[in-house]
Design a protein around this motif. Structure first.
Motif, PDB file in Angstrom:
ATOM      1  N   GLU A   1      -0.079  -1.857  -8.442  1.00 48.79           N
ATOM      2  CA  GLU A   1       0.194  -0.622  -7.721  1.00 48.79           C
ATOM      3  C   GLU A   1       0.121  -0.859  -6.219  1.00 48.79           C
ATOM      4  O   GLU A   1       0.962  -0.382  -5.447  1.00 48.79           O
ATOM      5  CB  GLU A   1      -0.810   0.455  -8.142  1.00 48.79           C
ATOM      6  CG  GLU A   1      -0.569   1.825  -7.511  1.00 48.79           C
ATOM      7  CD  GLU A   1      -1.213   1.966  -6.126  1.00 48.79           C
ATOM      8  OE1 GLU A   1      -0.672   2.728  -5.294  1.00 48.79           O
ATOM      9  OE2 GLU A   1      -2.231   1.281  -5.882  1.00 48.79           O
ATOM     10  N   GLN A   2      -0.891  -1.598  -5.767  1.00 46.11           N
ATOM     11  CA  GLN A   2      -1.019  -1.902  -4.342  1.00 46.11           C
ATOM     12  C   GLN A   2       0.156  -2.741  -3.855  1.00 46.11           C
ATOM     13  O   GLN A   2       0.704  -2.486  -2.778  1.00 46.11           O
ATOM     14  CB  GLN A   2      -2.330  -2.639  -4.089  1.00 46.11           C
ATOM     15  CG  GLN A   2      -3.566  -1.774  -4.182  1.00 46.11           C
ATOM     16  CD  GLN A   2      -4.834  -2.592  -4.027  1.00 46.11           C
ATOM     17  OE1 GLN A   2      -4.875  -3.780  -4.375  1.00 46.11           O
ATOM     18  NE2 GLN A   2      -5.884  -1.964  -3.512  1.00 46.11           N
TER      19      GLN A   2
ATOM     20  N   ARG B   1       3.231  -0.628  -3.441  1.00 46.55           N
ATOM     21  CA  ARG B   1       3.100   0.322  -2.339  1.00 46.55           C
ATOM     22  C   ARG B   1       3.150  -0.370  -0.983  1.00 46.55           C
ATOM     23  O   ARG B   1       3.833   0.091  -0.056  1.00 46.55           O
ATOM     24  CB  ARG B   1       1.775   1.085  -2.514  1.00 46.55           C
ATOM     25  CG  ARG B   1       1.424   2.027  -1.390  1.00 46.55           C
ATOM     26  CD  ARG B   1       0.413   3.078  -1.865  1.00 46.55           C
ATOM     27  NE  ARG B   1      -0.704   2.486  -2.570  1.00 46.55           N
ATOM     28  CZ  ARG B   1      -1.887   2.187  -2.010  1.00 46.55           C
ATOM     29  NH1 ARG B   1      -2.079   2.434  -0.726  1.00 46.55           N
ATOM     30  NH2 ARG B   1      -2.863   1.688  -2.726  1.00 46.55           N
TER      31      ARG B   1
END
Length: 416
Positions: free
Chosen positions: A112-113, A116
């Motif tokens: 997810e990081q 993003r």
């Protein structure tokens, strides 16, 4: 085991594209910045050219394919570093410094990081900057040393769902961004537990810029990189979400060392690019019939100049390139970058002696790379001692033509 120095067809196309772009675009940096009085003004003047670099897809070419880019490994980064640095060092270092700022997310970030944080940098537009906020005014070679050594002094405390970071940083490439309020992404090495030992008390936390609380104290006017931003700045209660912690809490020491291990060969290729520039400079000088009137004490043989520069350039590349290959596990990556940089200093020294003031600018730039790499040499020596303590001899783990001084490296390019 043998080492393959052959580039893939795609890497050969990257080299050709990067060489043509550097000659057409990066060669304009000198004329655009030479008359500007301050490092901030010179850095700002490079923005349109950096935007062209991003728009041409070269930043995206460094980002791994699973994260929206087109990169296939550190060899791509090395090819690009050599071609860009052979023409001009400033935008080259801004581009590669941005990738260093993204490395903590690449190596230890969650999926997810990664999605993003990498999205703005893979968009192939604008002038996005990332920076690895590691070095501090008190020094960085002893960043993980226990008390009473200084080590990392920047601290982060968890307040609710935010980290609050306070401290000071220095020499962080592009750290304060274009407007002085922080790069688009700042990965900060800081203490999250001031009472814990460095192995468990240091973490890496991402900060989106611009951020309130980032204060630029000064832009360092360096000798070799006059249009690249190397700021000294403070972080005064800078807030960032709690989920911006990269990797485990307390895992920052290992993560910082892994980031520098992965980028160490690039320092070697910076030196190889500068060797090429020194070689071209010396060749043109020797072919110039008016060379004696340019201030040199003597005009050396063109054949001797070319032979010596070419030999050292090839050796520098031979030191650095194996460190980009995922071969045996060992700690020679930093040594490879250092070896190429030392060859680069030899080229700079001999150019300065032969050509006088005309070539001394290459000598200054090469020396700036080696000076920056002294902390890494120290860490490499410590790592080598640890390998011996665990019963692993240097010969056993460095089988890639040890007689020629070549070193292979563990694969730090971990695609998520």
């Amino acid at each position: 085991m043998p080492i393959d120095f052959t580039l893939t067809p795609e890497q050969q196309r990257l080299r050709a594209d990067a060489r043509a772009f550097a000659r057409d675009v990066l060669s304009k940096v000198g004329s655009a910045t030479k008359d500007l009085p301050t490092p901030l003004a010179r850095f700002a003047a490079t923005r349109p050219l950096y935007e062209q670099t991003v728009g041409a897809g070269f930043l995206r070419r460094l980002i791994p394919v699973p994260l929206g880019g087109q990169g296939t490994g550190i060899v791509d980064m090395a090819v690009l570093a050599e071609e860009f640095h052979a023409i001009h060092v400033n935008i080259s270092l801004t581009l590669l410094g941005t990738m260093l700022g993204l490395f903590p997310v690449l190596l230890a970030g969650t999926s997810e990081q990664a999605a993003r944080f990498f999205a703005p940098f893979a968009a192939q537009q604008g002038a996005p900057l990332a920076a690895f906020a590691f070095s501090e005014p008190g020094g960085s070679a002893n960043f993980a040393a226990p008390a009473p050594a200084e080590g990392v002094r920047t601290q982060a405390r968890l307040e609710g769902d935010h980290w609050v970071i306070s401290g000071a940083k220095k020499w962080v490439s592009s750290g304060t961004g274009w407007d002085g309020e922080g790069a688009d992404l700042l990965t900060v090495v800081c203490r999250t537990d001031p009472d814990a030992p460095p192995e468990s008390g240091i973490s890496v936390i991402a900060v989106h810029g611009p951020a309130e609380g980032i204060v630029l104290d000064r832009a360092i006017d360096s000798i070799g990189h006059r249009a690249h931003l190397q700021p000294q700045f403070r972080l005064i209660d800078v807030h960032t979400p709690a989920d911006n912690l990269i990797g485990p809490r307390g895992g920052g020491k290992a993560l910082a060392e892994a980031c520098f291990t992965g980028t160490a060969p690039i320092v070697g290729f910076f030196a190889v690019g500068l060797m090429r520039a020194a070689f071209d400079c010396a060749t043109k000088f020797c072919q110039d019939g008016k060379a004696r009137r340019r201030g040199a004490d003597h005009q050396p043989s063109g054949g001797r100049i070319r032979a010596r520069r070419r030999e050292d350039g090839d050796r520098g590349r031979a030191f650095a390139q194996p460190a980009c290959r995922p071969c045996l596990r060992q700690t020679g990556t930093r040594c490879a970058g250092t070896g190429a940089a030392r060859k680069g200093v030899r080229v700079g020294d001999s150019s300065a002696r032969d050509l006088g003031p005309y070539a001394r600018r290459w000598d200054r730039q090469l020396r700036s790379h080696v000076a920056a790499w002294r902390p890494a040499r120290r860490r490499a020596r410590i790592a080598a001692v640890r390998w011996r303590e665990h019963g692993r001899s240097a010969t056993a783990v460095a089988r890639a033509d040890a007689n020629a001084g070549l070193r292979s490296a563990r694969n730090v390019w971990r695609l998520k």
